[in-house]
Design a protein around this motif. Structure first.
Motif, short mmCIF file in Angstrom:
data_model
loop_
_atom_site.label_atom_id
_atom_site.label_comp_id
_atom_site.label_asym_id
_atom_site.label_seq_id
_atom_site.Cartn_x
_atom_site.Cartn_y
_atom_site.Cartn_z
N LEU A 259 0.84 -1.21 0.00
CA LEU A 259 0.00 0.00 0.00
C LEU A 259 0.86 1.25 0.00
CD1 LEU A 259 -2.75 -1.07 2.58
CD2 LEU A 259 -3.03 -0.75 0.12
N CYS A 260 1.96 1.21 0.77
CA CYS A 260 2.85 2.38 0.84
C CYS A 260 3.50 2.65 -0.52
CB CYS A 260 3.90 2.15 1.91
SG CYS A 260 5.05 3.51 2.13
N LEU A 261 4.00 1.56 -1.17
CA LEU A 261 4.63 1.73 -2.47
C LEU A 261 3.63 2.22 -3.51
CD1 LEU A 261 6.90 -1.45 -2.60
CD2 LEU A 261 7.68 0.92 -2.71
N ALA A 262 2.43 1.68 -3.48
CA ALA A 262 1.41 2.11 -4.44
C ALA A 262 1.09 3.59 -4.28
CB ALA A 262 0.14 1.27 -4.26
N GLN A 263 1.00 4.07 -3.04
CA GLN A 263 0.69 5.47 -2.79
C GLN A 263 1.84 6.38 -3.25
OE1 GLN A 263 -2.34 6.57 -1.60
NE2 GLN A 263 -1.53 8.55 -2.25
N LEU A 264 3.08 5.92 -3.02
CA LEU A 264 4.21 6.72 -3.46
C LEU A 264 4.26 6.84 -4.98
CD1 LEU A 264 7.03 5.40 -1.07
CD2 LEU A 264 6.05 7.70 -1.08
N LEU A 265 3.99 5.74 -5.69
CA LEU A 265 3.99 5.78 -7.15
C LEU A 265 2.82 6.60 -7.68
CD1 LEU A 265 4.96 2.06 -7.88
CD2 LEU A 265 6.38 4.08 -8.22
N GLU A 266 1.70 6.50 -6.98
CA GLU A 266 0.52 7.28 -7.42
C GLU A 266 0.78 8.77 -7.28
OE1 GLU A 266 -4.19 7.78 -6.20
OE2 GLU A 266 -3.09 5.99 -5.56
N ASP A 267 1.55 9.13 -6.25
CA ASP A 267 1.87 10.55 -6.04
C ASP A 267 3.04 11.01 -6.90
OD1 ASP A 267 -0.14 10.55 -4.19
OD2 ASP A 267 1.20 10.36 -2.44
N GLY A 268 3.59 10.10 -7.73
CA GLY A 268 4.70 10.47 -8.60
C GLY A 268 6.04 10.55 -7.89
N LYS A 269 6.14 9.94 -6.74
CA LYS A 269 7.39 10.00 -5.98
C LYS A 269 8.20 8.73 -6.25
CE LYS A 269 5.32 12.79 -2.31
NZ LYS A 269 5.00 12.89 -0.86
N ALA A 270 8.70 8.60 -7.48
CA ALA A 270 9.43 7.39 -7.89
C ALA A 270 10.74 7.23 -7.12
CB ALA A 270 9.71 7.44 -9.39
N GLU A 271 11.42 8.32 -6.86
CA GLU A 271 12.71 8.22 -6.15
C GLU A 271 12.51 7.71 -4.72
OE1 GLU A 271 16.49 11.09 -4.94
OE2 GLU A 271 15.00 11.77 -6.41
N GLU A 272 11.46 8.22 -4.05
CA GLU A 272 11.16 7.74 -2.69
C GLU A 272 10.74 6.27 -2.71
OE1 GLU A 272 10.29 10.49 -3.97
OE2 GLU A 272 10.75 12.15 -2.61
N ALA A 273 10.01 5.87 -3.76
CA ALA A 273 9.57 4.47 -3.87
C ALA A 273 10.79 3.54 -4.08
CB ALA A 273 8.59 4.31 -5.03
N LEU A 274 11.75 3.99 -4.89
CA LEU A 274 12.96 3.21 -5.11
C LEU A 274 13.76 3.07 -3.82
CD1 LEU A 274 14.78 1.75 -7.14
CD2 LEU A 274 15.89 3.94 -7.62
#
Length: 439
Positions: A259-274
């Motif tokens: 859920l955390c990764l999905a929210q980060l990607l949805e918000d366009g925060k690819a660097e934080e997701a990586l």
């Protein structure tokens, strides 16, 4: 002329066979230091035997025991590997074994000579008793060689001294009984033969106890080995339990991580997701057994050390297959692997403290039909002094200012020598340790 040549040739042939069988036993038990150790053993035995005959250096039974045991021990110390206490034990054992067997036969021959009116045994009868005693010793050595996979291992000094005391007590008691028996000049009718039979039975029982002492030593070694394996298996189960608990926690949190990764990607925060994925990957690695050698003991030892090296930033790679317990005991295997890997990690740590990059370690081993090969290479930030296959310790300095060599490599070398293996150390732009063990 042939009247004295053939007896002389027979005597020297028996002596050569005797030394060869003793050499075979000692070589299998300890491992020979030199290529022509048998030649040196024969020459040394020939020399101190003839010195005793020529100058009568040992005239009594006690003097003979002390002289021959000390000379045999000196030769064994010079020509064979192994610790001193073990060499003392088997030197005494090999001297006492034929003596006890001789004492089991001699009273009957002496009684037969006295009954026939001779008063003493003939040379032929004494030669027969000596030959039979040697055969008994060879049989006992052959029995022990069939148990060599356990007996060649080092045993505790307490066990060795305890059994040496029993062996020496049996030997002294039997010799004393024999001296009393042969010292009696007149016998009542009908008492000589029963007394001789009793003396022979006592000596035969002593010979059996003599062999039983070494078999008892094997049982003690089995108990120690079982205790070591139990401790290592307990350590493995403890590590496995920690890994299992870690995986359970990870599985429990997996939904939340998703859920955390999905929210980060949805918000366009690819660097934080990586970054989050990287942290998650590190946590998963901590709960996984990354080193698999085929031995639960080696895995339990290497995995914590592997993770420690990774945390230090060391580029470490381990690809190994190791011998089974029937080929090398677990304690010896772990002694080799632990000391070798600890030395490599410490070398990289010295580079880190000196401001150099973290460094790298490569650990490889492979099983072949008749031998096992282990190679460990690691980076070094400065050359390591190697003298006669040894490296100077960076941790200690002898109070006499003499060089002190690393204990880790000494422990590895002792374990390798127990299996008559080969160990090579090289240092240049990198440090390498190569080991080959026959299996």
């Amino acid at each position: 002329m042939s009247a004295w040549i053939w007896p002389l040739a027979w005597t020297y042939s028996l002596g050569l066979l005797d030394i060869f069988l003793e050499y075979r036993f000692l070589k299998n038990m300890f491992g020979a230091k030199y290529r022509f150790a048998f030649v040196w053993l024969y020459l040394g035995s020939f020399l101190y035997g003839h010195l005793n005959q020529t100058f009568v250096l040992a005239g009594t039974t006690l003097e003979n025991f002390i002289y021959l045991s000390l000379c045999g021990l000196v030769l064994n110390m010079l020509l064979f590997h192994g610790n001193t206490v073990k060499k003392i034990f088997f030197t005494i054992w090999m001297y006492c074994a034929p003596e006890l067997a001789f004492c089991a036969i001699f009273p009957l021959l002496h009684a037969a000579a006295v009954i026939n009116g001779a008063g003493y045994c003939s040379d032929a009868a004494l030669d027969f008793a000596g030959f039979a005693a040697r055969l008994a010793q060879y049989l006992m050595m052959e029995i022990l060689l069939r148990r060599i996979h356990l007996l060649r291992r080092d045993f505790s000094e307490r066990d060795a001294f305890y059994l040496m005391y029993i062996i020496l007590f049996i030997y002294a008691a039997v010799i004393m009984i024999l001296d009393i028996f042969t010292g009696i000049g007149e016998w009542k009718e009908g008492t000589l033969l029963p007394t001789a039979v009793c003396c022979s039975l006592i000596a035969a029982a002593g010979t059996g106890l003599h062999l039983f002492c070494v078999i008892m030593l094997e049982r003690r070694l089995l108990e120690r080995l079982a205790q070591q394996q139990y401790e290592m298996l307990s350590r493995h189960l403890e590590n496995s339990g920690e890994q299992y608990d870690q995986m359970i926690k990870m599985r429990h949190d997996m939904k939340n991580h998703g859920l955390c990764l999905a929210q980060l990607l949805e918000d366009g925060k690819a660097e934080e997701a990586l970054h989050y994925l990287t942290e998650l990957d590190i946590r998963m690695e901590e709960g996984e057994a990354l080193v698999r050698t085929g031995s639960v003991y080696a895995d339990a030892l290497l995995n914590p050390k592997y993770r420690q090296a990774r945390k230090l930033g060391i580029d470490i790679s381990i690809r190994m297959s190791v011998p089974g317990e029937e080929q090398i005991r677990a304690a010896d295997l772990c002694c080799i692997l632990a000391n070798a890997l600890d030395n490599a990690v410490e070398a990289c740590q010295r580079g880190i403290r000196a401001g150099a990059p973290a460094g790298w370690i490569r650990m490889r081993s492979q099983m072949h039909p008749n031998y096992w090969v282990l190679e460990i290479r690691n980076s070094i930030h400065e050359p390591v002094p190697v003298e006669h296959g040894k490296i100077r310790s960076s941790k200690r300095l002898h109070f006499t200012r003499r060089p002190v060599y690393g204990v880790g490599l000494q422990n590895i070398r002792e374990a390798v020598e127990r299996y008559e293996g080969v160990m090579e150390v090289e240092s240049g732009t990198e440090f390498s340790l190569n080991i080959m063990l026959p299996v």
